[in-house]
Design an enzyme around this catalytic site. Structure first.
Site, PDB file in Angstrom:
ATOM      1  N   ARG A  16      12.457  30.006 -37.957  1.00  0.00           N
ATOM      2  CA  ARG A  16      11.144  29.955 -37.476  1.00  0.00           C
ATOM      3  C   ARG A  16      10.859  30.044 -35.761  1.00  0.00           C
ATOM      4  O   ARG A  16      10.303  29.276 -35.187  1.00  0.00           O
ATOM      5  CB  ARG A  16      10.191  28.976 -37.981  1.00  0.00           C
ATOM      6  CG  ARG A  16       9.814  29.098 -39.196  1.00  0.00           C
ATOM      7  CD  ARG A  16       9.035  27.948 -39.912  1.00  0.00           C
ATOM      8  NE  ARG A  16       9.770  26.666 -39.798  1.00  0.00           N
ATOM      9  CZ  ARG A  16       9.271  25.646 -40.108  1.00  0.00           C
ATOM     10  NH1 ARG A  16       7.898  25.334 -39.933  1.00  0.00           N
ATOM     11  NH2 ARG A  16      10.109  24.470 -39.952  1.00  0.00           N
ATOM     12  N   ILE A 434     -14.926  14.851 -50.299  1.00  0.00           N
ATOM     13  CA  ILE A 434     -14.366  15.839 -50.946  1.00  0.00           C
ATOM     14  C   ILE A 434     -12.952  15.340 -51.576  1.00  0.00           C
ATOM     15  O   ILE A 434     -12.081  16.135 -52.273  1.00  0.00           O
ATOM     16  CB  ILE A 434     -14.114  17.100 -50.507  1.00  0.00           C
ATOM     17  CG1 ILE A 434     -15.671  17.577 -49.898  1.00  0.00           C
ATOM     18  CG2 ILE A 434     -13.430  18.310 -50.897  1.00  0.00           C
ATOM     19  CD1 ILE A 434     -16.568  17.633 -50.973  1.00  0.00           C
ATOM     20  N   GLY A 435     -12.359  14.402 -50.989  1.00  0.00           N
ATOM     21  CA  GLY A 435     -11.199  13.372 -51.403  1.00  0.00           C
ATOM     22  C   GLY A 435     -10.134  13.014 -50.531  1.00  0.00           C
ATOM     23  O   GLY A 435      -9.999  11.990 -50.363  1.00  0.00           O
ATOM     24  N   SER A 436     -10.023  13.958 -49.612  1.00  0.00           N
ATOM     25  CA  SER A 436      -9.010  13.450 -48.519  1.00  0.00           C
ATOM     26  C   SER A 436      -9.444  12.754 -47.474  1.00  0.00           C
ATOM     27  O   SER A 436     -10.557  13.083 -46.875  1.00  0.00           O
ATOM     28  CB  SER A 436      -7.974  14.532 -47.953  1.00  0.00           C
ATOM     29  OG  SER A 436      -8.551  15.548 -47.324  1.00  0.00           O
ATOM     30  N   GLU A 487      -6.394  10.374 -50.647  1.00  0.00           N
ATOM     31  CA  GLU A 487      -5.180  11.233 -50.708  1.00  0.00           C
ATOM     32  C   GLU A 487      -3.960  11.012 -49.991  1.00  0.00           C
ATOM     33  O   GLU A 487      -3.327  11.994 -49.302  1.00  0.00           O
ATOM     34  CB  GLU A 487      -5.641  12.555 -50.709  1.00  0.00           C
ATOM     35  CG  GLU A 487      -6.746  12.958 -51.841  1.00  0.00           C
ATOM     36  CD  GLU A 487      -7.224  14.477 -51.763  1.00  0.00           C
ATOM     37  OE1 GLU A 487      -6.494  15.124 -51.338  1.00  0.00           O
ATOM     38  OE2 GLU A 487      -8.367  14.729 -52.414  1.00  0.00           O
ATOM     39  N   ARG A 518       1.317  29.664 -37.644  1.00  0.00           N
ATOM     40  CA  ARG A 518       1.473  28.920 -39.181  1.00  0.00           C
ATOM     41  C   ARG A 518       2.345  29.493 -40.118  1.00  0.00           C
ATOM     42  O   ARG A 518       1.881  30.724 -40.562  1.00  0.00           O
ATOM     43  CB  ARG A 518      -0.095  28.614 -39.483  1.00  0.00           C
ATOM     44  CG  ARG A 518      -0.714  27.902 -38.597  1.00  0.00           C
ATOM     45  CD  ARG A 518      -0.362  26.436 -38.958  1.00  0.00           C
ATOM     46  NE  ARG A 518      -1.265  25.583 -38.203  1.00  0.00           N
ATOM     47  CZ  ARG A 518      -2.255  24.780 -38.662  1.00  0.00           C
ATOM     48  NH1 ARG A 518      -2.254  24.638 -40.041  1.00  0.00           N
ATOM     49  NH2 ARG A 518      -3.261  24.122 -37.780  1.00  0.00           N
ATOM     50  N   GLU A 668     -18.891  24.855 -49.563  1.00  0.00           N
ATOM     51  CA  GLU A 668     -18.984  24.901 -48.263  1.00  0.00           C
ATOM     52  C   GLU A 668     -20.233  25.819 -47.732  1.00  0.00           C
ATOM     53  O   GLU A 668     -20.322  27.136 -48.234  1.00  0.00           O
ATOM     54  CB  GLU A 668     -17.577  25.537 -47.620  1.00  0.00           C
ATOM     55  CG  GLU A 668     -17.622  25.957 -46.053  1.00  0.00           C
ATOM     56  CD  GLU A 668     -16.366  26.587 -45.815  1.00  0.00           C
ATOM     57  OE1 GLU A 668     -15.249  26.113 -46.059  1.00  0.00           O
ATOM     58  OE2 GLU A 668     -16.627  27.447 -44.792  1.00  0.00           O
ATOM     59  N   HIS A 697     -14.970  21.634 -40.254  1.00  0.00           N
ATOM     60  CA  HIS A 697     -13.973  22.393 -39.298  1.00  0.00           C
ATOM     61  C   HIS A 697     -14.202  22.292 -38.059  1.00  0.00           C
ATOM     62  O   HIS A 697     -13.311  22.832 -37.082  1.00  0.00           O
ATOM     63  CB  HIS A 697     -14.311  23.787 -39.832  1.00  0.00           C
ATOM     64  CG  HIS A 697     -14.136  23.978 -41.417  1.00  0.00           C
ATOM     65  ND1 HIS A 697     -15.092  23.721 -42.278  1.00  0.00           N
ATOM     66  CD2 HIS A 697     -13.037  24.523 -42.095  1.00  0.00           C
ATOM     67  CE1 HIS A 697     -14.676  24.096 -43.474  1.00  0.00           C
ATOM     68  NE2 HIS A 697     -13.586  24.527 -43.522  1.00  0.00           N
ATOM     69  N   CYS A 729     -15.635  20.028 -46.890  1.00  0.00           N
ATOM     70  CA  CYS A 729     -14.271  20.005 -47.385  1.00  0.00           C
ATOM     71  C   CYS A 729     -13.642  18.734 -46.967  1.00  0.00           C
ATOM     72  O   CYS A 729     -14.306  18.012 -46.734  1.00  0.00           O
ATOM     73  CB  CYS A 729     -13.486  21.196 -46.682  1.00  0.00           C
ATOM     74  SG  CYS A 729     -11.850  21.713 -47.492  1.00  0.00           S
TER      75      CYS A 729
HETATM   76  N1  GLN Z   1      -9.481  17.346 -52.574  1.00  0.00           N
HETATM   77  C1  GLN Z   1      -8.910  18.210 -51.297  1.00  0.00           C
HETATM   78  C2  GLN Z   1      -9.099  17.267 -49.979  1.00  0.00           C
HETATM   79  O1  GLN Z   1      -9.880  16.771 -49.948  1.00  0.00           O
HETATM   80  C3  GLN Z   1      -9.731  19.435 -51.341  1.00  0.00           C
HETATM   81  C4  GLN Z   1      -8.899  20.372 -50.159  1.00  0.00           C
HETATM   82  C5  GLN Z   1      -9.405  21.731 -50.248  1.00  0.00           C
HETATM   83  O2  GLN Z   1     -10.532  21.959 -50.629  1.00  0.00           O
HETATM   84  N2  GLN Z   1      -8.565  22.794 -49.746  1.00  0.00           N
HETATM   85  O3  GLN Z   1      -8.370  17.415 -49.152  1.00  0.00           O
HETATM   86 ZN    ZN Z   2     -12.375  22.583 -49.403  1.00  0.00          ZN
END
Ligand code: GLN
Ligand code: ZN
Length: 765
Positions: A16, A434-436, A487, A518, A668, A697, A729
């Site tokens: 890389r 959304i989770g993380s 997460e 990336r 989104e 974002h 997200c």
């Molecule tokens: N649950 C995941 C997070 O919150 C969803 C990630 C995603 O949508 N790409 O990171």
């Molecule tokens: Zn997402």
């Protein structure tokens, strides 16, 4: 004699090197000259490698410092005004500003290259668009190779695809209208290359394999009739890949070119028609080696196919090639030291694929005896893959045969489930994430320390428990309605599950360019899927034990796991997806058993897995939605199933979304909630919708007022009872300093809405 060739080589380097050089350059650690030297070294090394392997026609201009579509913008001077466009030659600073933005300067938009995981920069056009020859890269690199004694075939993104891949800044103007202005620049380029002594040029027109209107097909005819007049003795090889040409084939075969490429992995359907009507003297480039996947070629099968073609058109007009550019596979299998020998014998990366191309070509030209050992190795690999107990597991197959229609359905329809889920005691405008949560340097360091054995499992688990504790505490303080554990234990949403399922392998160096510097390292899904033990319960259950609020169990969906891995090619994709879905189904049941009343199954890749041709969509929708339901519908009515998809274009997949039958979807849309919700309204979507109102974002902290504004607009289209309040997200790329105030504001915006609606309701009474 058949000719060994290919359509493009990975750019990033075996270590890389390009990634490192780019990032060092951007952070000011190396000079422009040093960066350019790394590029030159890589090109030289790759050309020499190809030469040594026996590739006869070697491409050039397949290298790029960032992206080949951006290179094309630079070449034709399609430089949006905000970057200051009146320069005759584009410099590196402008080039990278277009790619990455700069101070107060937004970057160009980025999007997926067809259905791959590579992202290109979307050309921007205005109706006053002028073009000029602003970068001589293609000529320079041709010369560079020539100086090394290698006569290359320059690769050029064709003018029609270039325009079709771009976006017009003005609604009324279709980019294709710019073709007459663009062609002279292309013509000049073609002319220059011809004068430099190129005997072939490869013009990529991948847009030829998509649905096309008659006007678009006419544009192809105009473009090539113009360009053919500029090329002198030089020949055009027109390439397309990722699909068959189908009904566009007639147009392709009428163009004034000297050869075409056919992707025989995904576009085999065209072969017979091509053989019937290939113009005399045209070369046929046969993409027999899969350029999108990492499996070893079944050489004997490919040879039979090639011989069949030769029988029809002779061997003088044959190029042997991979199906598409090798950009989409890792560079060299030899770098893998931790895969066992059997598994390794099943695979081929870019370098090995070139060896396969050469072996096939030599078998045609010199006879099979000359390359017997390679063919035998390929046979053996195929046998061992077919018979391996790691690939085929009768137990899994038997289970899947027992799937009934009932298992693909929740117990009751949505309206009944909705009532059952009142036990969750949610207010209107319920809030969730959304989770993380932020993957801080500490979180990453702890994971790395654990992997490297610097800390013990129990130390690592204590660390994670603490992170989860903190996350739960602040969500409670904020009065979030449905909590998540954050997460922290997950590196990546697909890798995490792949590592816990049988049937997946992981490489050390299997990097593939995603965009710019990336790279991603997709898991390899090679065999029948087994879930040896629960994968997420440990952390979900712990998190739920800390609070009386509902905790959301977090799973990655079958389509996303499929789409973001290199998957086996010995059975249809839907069958593989079904096996994953079965494993996720067991996990969902275990989550429910562990006391989780809300489960989210993420499918961010649901849309990108769409087939390239519209007529293939209904088939995909059917199996994809079925897989999702297999994964999600084992739970009781009381258990609320969420899904999350992070993109804003839903029109295409709304029918499938309804088929997925979830209780809540988060999407989104923080930038354009209205348009999006309108399509949901038109579709009469009944379940809960969370139109992400906080744009994760950007580092910016959104104000409560702004989010109230978005929610007010949302309730104009969707009944308030359906609306959820959430970011658009996961928050893993953000910093805590941004996340905390943003989420506080978000919850506040929900509270404002609740007050307003409580008043309204009182009034109505
Ligand atoms: N649950 C995941 C997070 O919150 C969803 C990630 C995603 O949508 N790409 O990171
Ligand atoms: Zn997402």
């Amino acid at each position: 004699m058949a000719v060994a060739t290919h359509l493009g080589f990975p750019r990033i380097g075996r270590d890389r090197e390009l990634k490192r050089a780019l990032e060092s350059f951007w952070s000011g650690k190396i000079s422009e000259e040093q960066l350019l030297t790394v590029g030159r070294e890589l090109r030289r090394r790759h050309w020499r490698l190809q030469q040594a392997l026996g590739i006869e026609q070697i491409p050039s201009n397949d290298f790029s410092l960032y992206d080949h579509v951006l290179d094309t913008c630079a070449m034709v001077g399609a430089i949006p005004e905000r970057y200051g466009s009146d320069r005759s030659q584009i410099d590196l600073k402008t080039y990278f500003a277009m790619a990455r933005g700069g101070e107060n300067l937004t970057a160009m938009e980025m999007t997926k290259w067809f259905d791959t995981n590579y992202h290109y920069l979307v050309p921007e056009f205005t109706s006053k668009q002028a073009f000029h020859f602003a970068s001589t890269k293609i000529v320079d690199e041709f010369r560079e190779a020539k100086d090394l004694g290698i006569l290359t075939r320059p690769v050029l993104l064709g003018p029609v695809s270039f325009l079709l891949l771009g976006k017009s800044k003005e609604k009324k103007m279709a980019p294709l209208h710019l073709l007459p202005n663009l062609l002279p620049v292309y013509g000049e380029m073609v002319n220059r290359l011809s004068q430099e002594g190129a005997d072939w040029i490869q013009i990529d027109e991948p847009c030829f394999v998509l649905d096309r209107t008659p006007a678009e097909l006419q544009a192809f005819r105009e473009a090539y009739s113009y360009l053919s007049k500029k090329k002198g003795q030089m020949k055009f090889l027109l390439t397309s890949y990722f699909e068959a040409y189908r009904e566009n084939l007639k147009t392709v075969l009428s163009l004034p070119v000297e050869g075409i490429h056919l992707d025989l992995v995904r576009g085999k359907g065209d072969l017979d028609s091509i053989l019937r009507s290939l113009p005399e003297n045209w070369v046929l480039s046969l993409g027999v080696v899969d350029g999108r996947n990492i499996w070893r070629n079944r050489l004997r099968e490919s040879l039979t196919l090639l011989e069949r073609v030769i029988e029809k058109i002779g061997s003088e007009r044959i190029f042997v090639a991979p199906s598409c550019s090798l950009l989409h596979v890792p560079i060299d299998l030899d770098l893998e030291t931790s895969l066992d020998t059997e598994m390794k014998s099943w695979m081929a990366f870019a370098k090995q694929k070139l060896q396969e191309i050469v072996a096939l070509t030599r078998a045609l030209n010199e006879g099979l005896e000359k390359v017997q050992p390679l063919f035998e190795e390929a046979d053996q690999a195929e046998q061992s893959r077919k018979q391996s107990g790691r690939v085929l597991k009768p137990r899994v197959r038997k289970q899947l045969q027992k799937i009934t229609l009932e298992m693909l359905q929740r117990c009751s329809p949505y309206s009944t489930r909705k009532k059952a889920q009142r036990s969750l005691k949610l207010p209107i405008f319920p809030t969730t994430t959304i989770g993380s949560f932020p993957q801080t340097p500490e979180v990453r360091a702890a994971r790395a320390d654990f992997k490297a054995g610097r800390i013990t499992l129990s130390e690592y688990e204590i660390f994670l428990e603490n992170e989860i504790r903190k996350a739960v505490r602040f969500q409670e303080q904020m009065q979030m309605d449905i909590l998540v554990h954050g997460e922290f234990e997950r590196n990546d949403m697909v890798e995490y599950f792949g590592e816990r399922l049988e049937g997946f392998a992981f490489t050390q160096n299997g990097w593939v360019q995603s965009y710019g510097s990336r790279c991603v390292k997709p898991p390899i899904l090679y065999g029948d899927i087994v879930r040896p033990k629960p994968m997420t319960i440990r952390w979900a259950q712990f998190a739920q034990s800390l609070t009386s609020k509902p905790m959301k169990g977090m799973l990655t969906g079958p389509i996303t796991i499929l789409e973001w891995s290199f998957v086996r090619d010995d059975q249809p994709r839907w069958e593989t997806a079904r096996q994953i879905a079965w494993a996720i189904r067991q996990e969902a049941l275990d989550l429910e058993k562990a006391g989780l009343r809300v489960i989210q199954i993420d499918e961010p890749a649901f849309r990108e897995a769409l087939p390239l041709r519209r007529s293939d969509w209904p088939g995909y929708f059917k199996w994809a939605a079925e897989c999702f339901r297999l994964a999600s519908s084992s739970v009781k009515d009381e258990t609320q199933i969420h899904t999350h998809m992070c993109y804003a274009e839903f029109n295409d997949i709304l029918p499938a979304l309804a088929e997925m039958d979830v209780d809540v979807i988060s999407i989104e849309s923080s930038r354009s909630p209205m348009e999006l919700l309108e399509s949901f309204q038109k579709f009469k979507y009944r379940s809960g919708i969370g139109p992400g109102i906080y744009d994760i974002h950007s580092p910016r902290v959104p104000l409560a007022d702004e989010m109230v504004g978005l929610l007010r607009r949302a309730v104009q289209v969707i009944p308030e009872g359906q609306i959820w309040v959430n970011p658009d997200c996961g928050l893993k790329t953000r910093k805590w300093g941004e996340v905390l105030p943003s989420l506080r504001n978000m919850v506040l915006s929900a509270q404002v809405m609740r007050l307003q609606f409580a008043k309204l309701r009182r009034k109505k009474r």
